[in-house]
Design a protein around this motif. Structure first.
Motif, short mmCIF file in Angstrom:
data_model
loop_
_atom_site.label_atom_id
_atom_site.label_comp_id
_atom_site.label_asym_id
_atom_site.label_seq_id
_atom_site.Cartn_x
_atom_site.Cartn_y
_atom_site.Cartn_z
N LEU A 294 28.71 42.61 25.26
CA LEU A 294 29.94 41.54 25.43
C LEU A 294 31.37 42.27 25.99
N PHE A 295 31.53 43.69 25.80
CA PHE A 295 32.73 44.13 26.00
C PHE A 295 32.65 44.36 27.43
N PRO A 296 31.65 45.00 28.16
CA PRO A 296 31.71 45.28 29.73
C PRO A 296 31.75 43.88 30.41
N LEU A 297 31.05 42.76 29.87
CA LEU A 297 31.14 41.76 30.60
C LEU A 297 32.38 40.92 30.76
N THR A 298 33.60 41.37 29.79
CA THR A 298 34.68 40.71 30.01
C THR A 298 35.80 41.64 30.83
N LEU A 299 35.14 42.66 31.60
CA LEU A 299 35.92 43.53 32.40
C LEU A 299 36.04 43.20 33.86
N PRO A 300 37.13 43.69 34.68
CA PRO A 300 36.86 43.38 36.14
C PRO A 300 36.01 44.49 36.70
N PRO A 301 35.23 44.07 37.87
CA PRO A 301 34.14 44.90 38.33
C PRO A 301 34.66 46.30 38.72
N SER B 26 44.62 43.72 35.19
CA SER B 26 45.15 42.37 35.57
C SER B 26 46.11 42.74 36.86
N GLY B 27 46.43 41.48 37.22
CA GLY B 27 47.15 41.64 38.79
C GLY B 27 46.15 40.94 39.58
N ASP B 28 46.18 41.10 40.97
CA ASP B 28 45.42 40.60 42.22
C ASP B 28 44.29 41.73 42.43
N ALA B 29 44.40 42.89 42.30
CA ALA B 29 43.60 43.61 43.07
C ALA B 29 42.32 44.13 42.47
N VAL B 30 42.19 43.74 41.25
CA VAL B 30 41.04 44.34 40.52
C VAL B 30 39.73 43.62 40.50
N TRP B 31 40.13 42.49 40.95
CA TRP B 31 38.61 41.48 40.54
C TRP B 31 37.53 41.71 41.47
N ASP C 93 37.27 53.01 52.35
CA ASP C 93 37.93 53.30 53.65
C ASP C 93 38.24 51.87 54.37
N ASN C 94 38.04 50.98 53.50
CA ASN C 94 38.05 49.72 54.31
C ASN C 94 39.29 48.69 53.85
N VAL C 95 40.21 48.92 54.59
CA VAL C 95 41.35 48.15 54.29
C VAL C 95 41.48 46.90 54.90
N ILE C 96 41.48 45.84 54.10
CA ILE C 96 41.38 44.52 54.66
C ILE C 96 42.64 43.78 54.86
N ASP C 97 43.05 43.36 56.07
CA ASP C 97 44.40 42.64 56.16
C ASP C 97 44.24 41.31 55.44
N GLY C 98 45.58 41.20 54.61
CA GLY C 98 45.72 39.80 53.92
C GLY C 98 44.87 39.63 52.93
N PHE C 99 44.05 40.51 52.46
CA PHE C 99 43.10 40.28 51.28
C PHE C 99 44.05 40.47 49.86
N THR C 100 44.29 39.09 49.26
CA THR C 100 44.65 39.27 47.95
C THR C 100 43.74 38.42 47.20
N GLY C 101 42.97 39.28 46.02
CA GLY C 101 42.04 38.65 45.30
C GLY C 101 42.76 37.81 43.87
N ALA C 102 43.99 37.21 44.21
CA ALA C 102 44.18 36.38 43.09
C ALA C 102 43.38 35.51 42.19
N THR C 103 43.38 35.48 40.93
CA THR C 103 42.28 34.75 40.30
C THR C 103 43.03 33.30 40.27
N PRO C 104 42.28 32.40 39.75
CA PRO C 104 42.71 30.57 39.82
C PRO C 104 43.81 30.92 38.71
N LEU C 105 43.84 31.57 37.70
CA LEU C 105 45.00 31.52 36.77
C LEU C 105 46.31 31.94 37.46
#
Lengths: 403, 200, 240
Positions: free
Chosen positions: A138-145, A194-199, A205-217
């Motif tokens: 259960l615990f690992p399933l609640t974590l960001p990848p 938490s935040g936008d970058a962890v999901w 080595d791959n910096v993606i322009d304009g990528f923000t991984g904000a969750t719906p919440l």
């Protein structure tokens, strides 16, 4: 199987009191009960409350966790391939990539948690039990990848030690150990959970322009005053059906609704997961969200105007209410209590989600808070029964006296 | 008749004001983020507790019993204000970090408790020892909690780096609940080791 | 009156008088030193905003009070402005309450060889949990940030609490609070990083703190607002 059993029993004397490996009896016992039906009967909580063997209960939960786990693995790979713009990514590569991301997290959780569990079993001389298999998954399933593996290790260690063993082991814990572990990471290392970058895992080595991984919440909470949250969600690519389907970034197993409903159906059909708690949670969420809709839109954040069926598919609500809130040890045990407990979780989750700007997701905190309240709810429910019975008896005596 | 040694050693473990009597928890949570503040707080409490014990013990045969508690509070409050004023003048930075918690020593149950339980009925010498013992008991726990919180939370101890530079601070240790957890673990270890409070 | 009562009253009076005399004496004796400390602390933070290294490079200890005073007597001049008119206020009219309510605005000038090189002013406002206090220093053009420091706040450690870290504060240096037409801008603390929102860069924005959107928005808001308060006065300087 017969062969295995024979081998096991052949060595049993070594582990029994007086044997050479007496101290390691819990290890022997674990092999025996995990693989076969144990020869002895259950005596203490939570068996008494559940009325069925702990082993079977916990194994059912594991089965019920398979659909969201598989989805989590697939989705982690999918998100990785999409965000990193991997060309020619097929379903198969999604699976492989996802497994490479998710399996280490689950393995670390099991190995580190297992070592601590077994160590305590040996010191305390109690049996290793299947509850750990559930917590460890259960615990690992609640974590960001993207969670660093050392944090998985620290988190599960904290969950098992402080969430469970300090109270005396399975059956005595006040809080759900898996959620305790997650809450620990949430407060200890907020930047990694938490935040936008962890999901979504992004190649170094791959910096993606304009990528923000904000969750719906996060999108919903950040909607500026006067705008519509639904529009903001749609604009960010989160329509209701996308969130229902769950091919989006988020904690490993929380994103999609369908696998969680499958698991819930199995839990309810087998009589393991308390349907009253799940139903209560859904009702509580609906009530709280609908009441918030009535607030004047001008004076409150636009998040208050979001309809309940959006809240239902966002964040970890369903995963939490199906798998975490129904943990038989930390939940309320009486039937009336289960309703109250479930409803309050739903209500609190929405209040924290919408009202508190610091915690984008309220489900974890709502469940932990109600874990603490569960014994009190049960106490008053039982007191209520006692009073009612007493009144009944009194009434009957009076009617006899008259007759 | 308790010996001098026992008066001092008893509050260190077997009758520790924080872990056994569970007094003075408020300050144990509030000022233990860093060793420095915890140390100053420990010193402040030691100063107040020992001197209040001695003063009240000296006055014990003169205090009219009807106003006993009020007199004790006046003495303690005056001492606390003095300590607070001195800190503000000489250790400004730290006194701001300690904010109201030095002032709150007035309400710290340990001080009033020792005055009522010990100093009011024992001679000054022994009362001094009792005050010292209880202060040490308090200080030891405060410093242990602060060590845990500063090392886990910031990777430093008394401002010195004790963990590798890339150590990621544990945010929970910096928050007040972290102090509860560390205090809980200390109590757990203490009770396991001393085997007191064993229930079957 | 009974003898016991008389004794009781005498005793109570003695205790009261002794305590109050003692406390008054100590408070009076230490007052001056305490005020000096408060003043020193404020000055130290102004120096940090001006980019002065307040820690000794070798020992890591803070520079001495004398050194701080030396800076203030030789290089820093403090004036207080009226928020309404933007004019300097005579020292006798300065009112601490008015300063707290931002009706009177303190301004520090850093002078070298008789010419003002930098300006600094206090800035404060609501973050997520608490009021954040700091000082903001501007270059000679009264538009480019020379330095910023946040010295007191109660934000979440690791998230909003990062405002007191150097990586966050150093980003402000060189950013501008006026646009090309000379009008005050809305300064931004950008969630997700300036680079992502403005690929060509933006001289009116800094990177936000991950997971602390509200703290960042608060900082951006009060920096913008406080700058506008002072801008009335700055315009007269720029004009001359």
């Amino acid at each position: 199987m017969k062969f295995l059993l024979k081998r096991l029993h052949k060595n049993r004397h070594l582990y029994e009191p007086g044997g050479k490996l007496e101290a390691l009896f819990p290890l022997y016992e674990a092999q025996e009960t995990f693989l076969f039906t144990p020869p002895h009967q259950a005596k203490g909580a939570p068996h008494v409350r559940d009325g069925l063997d702990l082993k079977r209960a916990m194994m059912t939960v594991i089965f019920a966790l398979i659909p969201p786990t598989l989805w989590g693995i697939y989705n982690a790979g999918l998100q990785y391939n999409v965000v990193n713009q991997i060309e020619n990514a097929s379903t198969m590569t999604h699976w492989i990539q996802g497994a490479m991301i998710v399996m280490p997290i689950i393995l670390v959780s099991y190995i580190v948690g297992g070592i601590i569990e077994v160590a305590f079993c040996i010191i305390r001389k109690h049996e290793v039990n299947e509850g750990f298999l559930v917590t460890g998954l259960l615990f690992p399933l609640t974590l960001p990848p993207t969670i660093p593996l050392w944090q998985v290790a620290v988190g599960i260690a904290f969950g098992i030690l402080i969430g469970k063993e300090i109270f005396g082991g399975t059956g005595f814990n006040v809080l759900n150990p898996a959620l305790t572990a997650r809450a620990f990471l949430f407060f200890a290392y907020p930047a990694q959970i938490s935040g936008d970058a962890v999901w979504t895992v992004v190649k170094a080595d791959n910096v993606i322009d304009g990528f923000t991984g904000a969750t719906p919440l996060a999108v919903a909470a950040a909607t500026p005053a006067g705008a519509s949250v639904i529009d903001a969600l749609n604009e960010a690519g989160f329509s209701w059906s996308t969130m229902f389907g769950g091919a989006i970034g988020g904690s490993i197993a929380e994103t999609s609704v369908i696998p969680i409903l499958l698991g819930a159906a199995l839990l309810i059909a087998m009589g393991i997961g308390a349907w009253r708690i799940m139903a209560g949670g859904v009702i509580g969420l609906t009530i709280a969200a609908s009441l918030m809709n009535l607030l004047p839109a001008d004076n409150f954040s636009p998040f208050t105007q979001l309809p309940f069926y959006y809240h239902m598919v966002m964040g970890s609500f369903l995963f939490g209410i199906v798998y975490m809130a129904t943990d038989p040890v930390s939940a309320a045990a009486t039937n009336t209590g289960k309703w109250i407990y479930g409803i309050l979780i739903g209500v609190l989750a929405i209040i924290i989600r919408v009202g508190n700007p610091a915690f984008p997701e309220g489900v974890m905190l709502a469940i932990l808070f109600m874990n603490v309240m569960a014994p009190m709810i049960d106490h008053y429910v039982v007191q209520g029964h006692v009073r009612k019975r007493r009144a009944d008896i009194e009434a009957r005596r009076l009617s006899y006296a008259k007759g | 008749m308790a010996t001098a040694k026992k008066i001092i050693s008893d509050p260190l473990s077997d009758n520790n004001p924080i872990t056994i009597q569970v007094l003075g928890i408020c300050s144990a949570l509030a000022v233990t983020v860093q060793m420095e503040t915890a140390f100053v707080m420990a010193c402040a409490l030691t100063a107040v507790l020992t001197s209040s014990n001695v003063i009240i013990s000296l006055l014990r045969n003169h205090i009219p019993s009807r106003i006993r508690m009020i007199v004790e509070v006046s003495v303690i409050a005056s001492l606390v204000v003095i300590v607070d004023q001195v800190l503000r003048a000489y250790l400004f930075e730290l006194s701001r970090q300690l904010s109201i918690f030095v002032g709150l020593i007035i309400t710290n149950c340990i001080v009033m408790g020792r005055a009522e339980a010990f100093a009011i009925q024992n001679p000054p010498g022994k009362s001094f020892m009792d005050g010292l013992g209880n202060s040490l008991g308090y200080s030891v726990i405060l410093l242990l909690v602060a060590s845990g919180r500063e090392i886990l939370g910031s990777g430093t101890w008394y401002g010195l780096n004790v963990l590798p530079q890339n150590y990621l601070g544990n945010g929970l240790a910096v928050l007040a609940p972290g102090a509860f957890l560390i205090l809980g673990v200390i109590i757990w270890v203490q009770r396991t080791v001393t085997n007191n409070f064993k229930d079957d | 009156m009974q003898k016991a009562d008389r004794q009781l009253i005498t005793f109570a009076l003695t205790i009261c008088v002794t305590c109050s005399v003692l406390l008054s004496a100590i408070a009076a004796g230490l007052k001056e030193r305490q005020e000096r400390q408060v003043e020193l602390d404020r000055k130290m933070n102004v120096l940090i905003a001006f980019g002065v290294d307040t820690r000794d490079a070798e020992t890591g200890r803070r520079i001495s009070a004398e050194r701080v005073e030396q800076y203030f007597s030789e290089q820093i001049r403090e004036v207080v402005l009226d928020a309404e008119s933007g004019r300097e206020i005579a020292p006798e009219d300065v009112d601490l309450v008015a300063i707290r309510e931002k009706r009177q605005l303190p301004l520090f000038k850093w002078e070298e060889d008789g010419e003002v090189q930098k300006y600094a002013f206090p800035t404060s406002g609501q973050g997520l949990w608490s009021t954040i206090y700091g000082f903001l220093a501007l270059e000679r053009d009264l538009a480019t940030i020379a330095g910023i420091t946040f010295f007191r706040h109660g934000e979440t450690p690791g998230l909003g609490g990062e405002v007191d870290r150097s990586w966050f504060q150093e980003q402000f240096v060189g950013k501008r609070l006026l646009d090309d037409d000379g009008a005050p801008v809305r300064f931004q603390v950008v969630k997700g990083g300036v680079e992502n929102r403005y690929p060509d860069g933006n001289e009116h924005a800094v990177d936000g703190i991950s997971g602390a959107t509200i703290t960042g928005d608060g900082v951006a808001r009060f920096v913008t607002e406080d700058f506008r308060r002072y801008n009335k006065f700055f315009e007269t300087i720029r004009g001359s």
